[in-house]
Design a protein around this motif. Structure first.
Motif, PDB file in Angstrom:
ATOM      1  N   UNK A   1       1.244  -8.701   1.817  1.00  0.00           N
ATOM      2  CA  UNK A   1       1.555  -9.166   3.171  1.00  0.00           C
ATOM      3  C   UNK A   1       0.720 -10.366   3.579  1.00  0.00           C
ATOM      4  N   UNK A   2      -0.456 -10.507   2.967  1.00  0.00           N
ATOM      5  CA  UNK A   2      -1.378 -11.602   3.315  1.00  0.00           C
ATOM      6  C   UNK A   2      -1.830 -12.292   2.033  1.00  0.00           C
ATOM      7  N   UNK A   3      -0.953 -13.098   1.450  1.00  0.00           N
ATOM      8  CA  UNK A   3      -1.247 -13.660   0.120  1.00  0.00           C
ATOM      9  C   UNK A   3      -2.419 -14.649   0.105  1.00  0.00           C
ATOM     10  N   UNK A   4      -2.734 -15.255   1.247  1.00  0.00           N
ATOM     11  CA  UNK A   4      -3.854 -16.211   1.229  1.00  0.00           C
ATOM     12  C   UNK A   4      -5.174 -15.433   1.352  1.00  0.00           C
ATOM     13  N   UNK A   5      -5.964 -15.498   0.303  1.00  0.00           N
ATOM     14  CA  UNK A   5      -7.223 -14.747   0.234  1.00  0.00           C
ATOM     15  C   UNK A   5      -8.113 -15.050   1.442  1.00  0.00           C
TER      16      UNK A   5
ATOM     17  N   UNK B   1      -7.546 -13.211   4.753  1.00  0.00           N
ATOM     18  CA  UNK B   1      -8.055 -11.843   4.860  1.00  0.00           C
ATOM     19  C   UNK B   1      -9.518 -11.889   5.311  1.00  0.00           C
ATOM     20  N   UNK B   2     -10.272 -12.836   4.764  1.00  0.00           N
ATOM     21  CA  UNK B   2     -11.679 -12.976   5.149  1.00  0.00           C
ATOM     22  C   UNK B   2     -11.806 -13.413   6.607  1.00  0.00           C
ATOM     23  N   UNK B   3     -10.885 -14.283   7.037  1.00  0.00           N
ATOM     24  CA  UNK B   3     -10.972 -14.857   8.382  1.00  0.00           C
ATOM     25  C   UNK B   3     -10.439 -13.934   9.469  1.00  0.00           C
ATOM     26  N   UNK B   4      -9.788 -12.847   9.072  1.00  0.00           N
ATOM     27  CA  UNK B   4      -9.251 -11.912  10.081  1.00  0.00           C
ATOM     28  C   UNK B   4     -10.018 -10.600  10.024  1.00  0.00           C
ATOM     29  N   UNK B   5     -10.935 -10.410  10.987  1.00  0.00           N
ATOM     30  CA  UNK B   5     -11.841  -9.252  10.934  1.00  0.00           C
ATOM     31  C   UNK B   5     -11.131  -7.906  10.782  1.00  0.00           C
ATOM     32  N   UNK B   6      -9.956  -7.755  11.402  1.00  0.00           N
ATOM     33  CA  UNK B   6      -9.310  -6.437  11.280  1.00  0.00           C
ATOM     34  C   UNK B   6      -8.868  -6.197   9.837  1.00  0.00           C
ATOM     35  N   UNK B   7      -8.452  -7.270   9.157  1.00  0.00           N
ATOM     36  CA  UNK B   7      -8.040  -7.125   7.748  1.00  0.00           C
ATOM     37  C   UNK B   7      -9.262  -6.986   6.839  1.00  0.00           C
ATOM     38  N   UNK B   8     -10.258  -7.826   7.065  1.00  0.00           N
ATOM     39  CA  UNK B   8     -11.461  -7.784   6.212  1.00  0.00           C
ATOM     40  C   UNK B   8     -12.152  -6.423   6.335  1.00  0.00           C
ATOM     41  N   UNK B   9     -12.173  -5.882   7.559  1.00  0.00           N
ATOM     42  CA  UNK B   9     -12.815  -4.577   7.756  1.00  0.00           C
ATOM     43  C   UNK B   9     -12.020  -3.494   7.028  1.00  0.00           C
ATOM     44  N   UNK B  10     -10.703  -3.562   7.139  1.00  0.00           N
ATOM     45  CA  UNK B  10      -9.848  -2.576   6.464  1.00  0.00           C
ATOM     46  C   UNK B  10     -10.087  -2.606   4.948  1.00  0.00           C
ATOM     47  N   UNK B  11     -10.117  -3.802   4.383  1.00  0.00           N
ATOM     48  CA  UNK B  11     -10.290  -3.928   2.934  1.00  0.00           C
ATOM     49  C   UNK B  11     -11.692  -3.483   2.509  1.00  0.00           C
TER      50      UNK B  11
ATOM     51  N   UNK C   1      -9.854  -4.604  -5.749  1.00  0.00           N
ATOM     52  CA  UNK C   1      -8.736  -5.238  -6.453  1.00  0.00           C
ATOM     53  C   UNK C   1      -7.941  -4.281  -7.324  1.00  0.00           C
ATOM     54  N   UNK C   2      -8.598  -3.177  -7.741  1.00  0.00           N
ATOM     55  CA  UNK C   2      -7.887  -2.224  -8.590  1.00  0.00           C
ATOM     56  C   UNK C   2      -7.066  -1.240  -7.752  1.00  0.00           C
ATOM     57  N   UNK C   3      -7.148  -1.344  -6.422  1.00  0.00           N
ATOM     58  CA  UNK C   3      -6.495  -0.340  -5.576  1.00  0.00           C
ATOM     59  C   UNK C   3      -5.099  -0.764  -5.124  1.00  0.00           C
ATOM     60  N   UNK C   4      -4.134   0.158  -5.238  1.00  0.00           N
ATOM     61  CA  UNK C   4      -2.781  -0.155  -4.759  1.00  0.00           C
ATOM     62  C   UNK C   4      -2.775  -0.509  -3.268  1.00  0.00           C
ATOM     63  N   UNK C   5      -3.637   0.131  -2.467  1.00  0.00           N
ATOM     64  CA  UNK C   5      -3.643  -0.160  -1.024  1.00  0.00           C
ATOM     65  C   UNK C   5      -4.118  -1.594  -0.772  1.00  0.00           C
ATOM     66  N   UNK C   6      -5.034  -2.098  -1.602  1.00  0.00           N
ATOM     67  CA  UNK C   6      -5.465  -3.503  -1.469  1.00  0.00           C
ATOM     68  C   UNK C   6      -4.323  -4.433  -1.868  1.00  0.00           C
ATOM     69  N   UNK C   7      -3.678  -4.114  -2.966  1.00  0.00           N
ATOM     70  CA  UNK C   7      -2.577  -4.986  -3.435  1.00  0.00           C
ATOM     71  C   UNK C   7      -1.451  -5.042  -2.419  1.00  0.00           C
TER      72      UNK C   7
END
Ligand code: CP3
Length: 321
Positions: free
Chosen positions: A17-21, A24-34, A6-12
């Motif tokens: 782009x994906x405001x619904x938390x 991000x959990x439900x999309x493996x490519x996003x969850x893996x990236x984060x 949460x403190x990272x600019x890359x996460x923010x």
């Protein structure tokens, strides 16, 4: 620890782009990236899966949402015996395929010397959200259920334990090399209530993981008084916050390892103070094996990521010395 990202600019940026938390959990490519972001940036020795303690129950019970800044919100709270019918067992393939997929992706991307930690919620902390309907200070409804309908409470706690256990086993099958059970709010209980109403269901999770041969970490906040009982729950590692000196935690938990316990707000101190506090934690751990350096609780979103990177460097330098 939770929310390093949460403190990272890359996460923010990703969250813009994906405001619904939950997306991000439900999309493996996003969850893996984060999940990977703090590992790439800080060079830590372990990654913690991006998910939430509420993710498995959210897949089973409609009307649970996670609001950034507020935490989990449950539309219709659990207060009666009839509510137990809303909580069927977790069917991993049907309910949380995205969690399994994310674990596999992260494991593939991580180098061999970085461990992936899977996690789940302990029965008391999950139940507190379900029964209160959201975050609480007093846990009035939760404790009332515990005291007034102890059999309903016990059944609720057992079902939640089984859900967490199924989720953790699936994460290990998919490649997680350690598991952490978060009981963030359990410090609100007396020793006696913990032993009667929480220890049995919690112990069920750790016993159910024993054959997998992965380190099992048990974390709570404000749990100094509960440590002897938490040690009995059966984890291999007990996490403590900054209120409990690690040396004392070690004495209490015996031959188990300890995890912790830098105060996350210490990261706002001047650099030389941060360094001194990191040294204090390591000194307090006694230079013996069986200590996982960590913060005592989640990273605050306002934390300067560069301070975190520095802390990792200092720990690595001193830990290797
Ligand atoms: O750091 C990570 O991203 C690891 C994944 C992780 C999250 N939640 C992601 C998350 C983990 C391990 C958790 C565990 C969790 N979730 C706990 C136990 C650990 C702890 O810190 O006590 C608890 C109690 C929850 C429930 C929950 N979910 C809370 C209290 C909150 C915070 C609400 C807020 O914003 O103050 C959440 C949301 C949440 N879970 C966020 C993250 C990254 C923040 C959402 C966002 O703003 O991106």
């Amino acid at each position: 620890m939770r929310q390093a990202g949460r403190s990272l600019p890359e996460y923010r940026r990703l969250r813009e782009e994906h405001p619904a938390f939950s997306d991000v959990i439900h999309r493996p490519e996003l969850a893996a990236e984060v999940t990977m972001q703090p590992v790439r940036r800080h060079g830590v020795d372990a990654a913690i899966l991006f998910s939430d303690i509420m993710t498995p129950v959210q897949a089973i019970v409609p009307g649970i949402d996670i609001h950034p800044g507020k935490g989990p919100v449950v539309e219709t709270p659990f207060r009666t015996k009839a509510d137990l019918d809303r909580l069927r067992p977790l069917d991993v393939d049907r309910d949380i395929p995205y969690v399994v997929d994310t674990v596999g992706r992260v494991r593939n991307e991580l180098s061999d010397d970085v461990a992936l930690i899977g996690f789940g919620g302990a029965p008391f902390t999950i139940a507190s959200y379900l029964v209160e309907g959201g975050k609480s200070r007093e846990y009035r409804h939760t404790k009332t259920l515990m005291y007034a309908q102890p059999e309903v409470w016990a059944e609720l706690a057992d079902r939640l334990a089984d859900i967490t256990l199924a989720s953790l086993r699936a994460q290990v099958d998919a490649g997680a090399q350690a598991v952490q059970v978060f009981d963030s709010w359990v410090g609100a209980l007396s020793v006696s209530d913990y032993r009667t109403h929480v220890l049995p269901a919690t112990a069920r999770i750790f016993a159910g993981l024993a054959d997998l041969d992965v380190p099992r970490i048990h974390f709570g906040v404000g749990t100094a008084h509960l440590l002897p009982s938490m040690a009995e729950a059966g984890a291999d590692v007990v996490g403590v916050d900054w209120r409990t000196p690690l040396a004392e935690a070690r004495r209490i938990v015996g031959d188990r390892a300890v995890q912790g316990n830098l105060d996350p707000t210490a990261l706002f101190a001047p650099p030389e103070v941060v360094d001194a506090k990191v040294r204090d934690v390591l000194a307090d751990a006694g230079g013996e094996p069986g200590h996982i350096f960590n913060l005592g609780w989640g990273v605050l979103p306002e934390t300067d990521p560069e301070v975190l990177t520095r802390v990792v460097k200092v720990v690595h330098a001193l830990g290797a010395a």
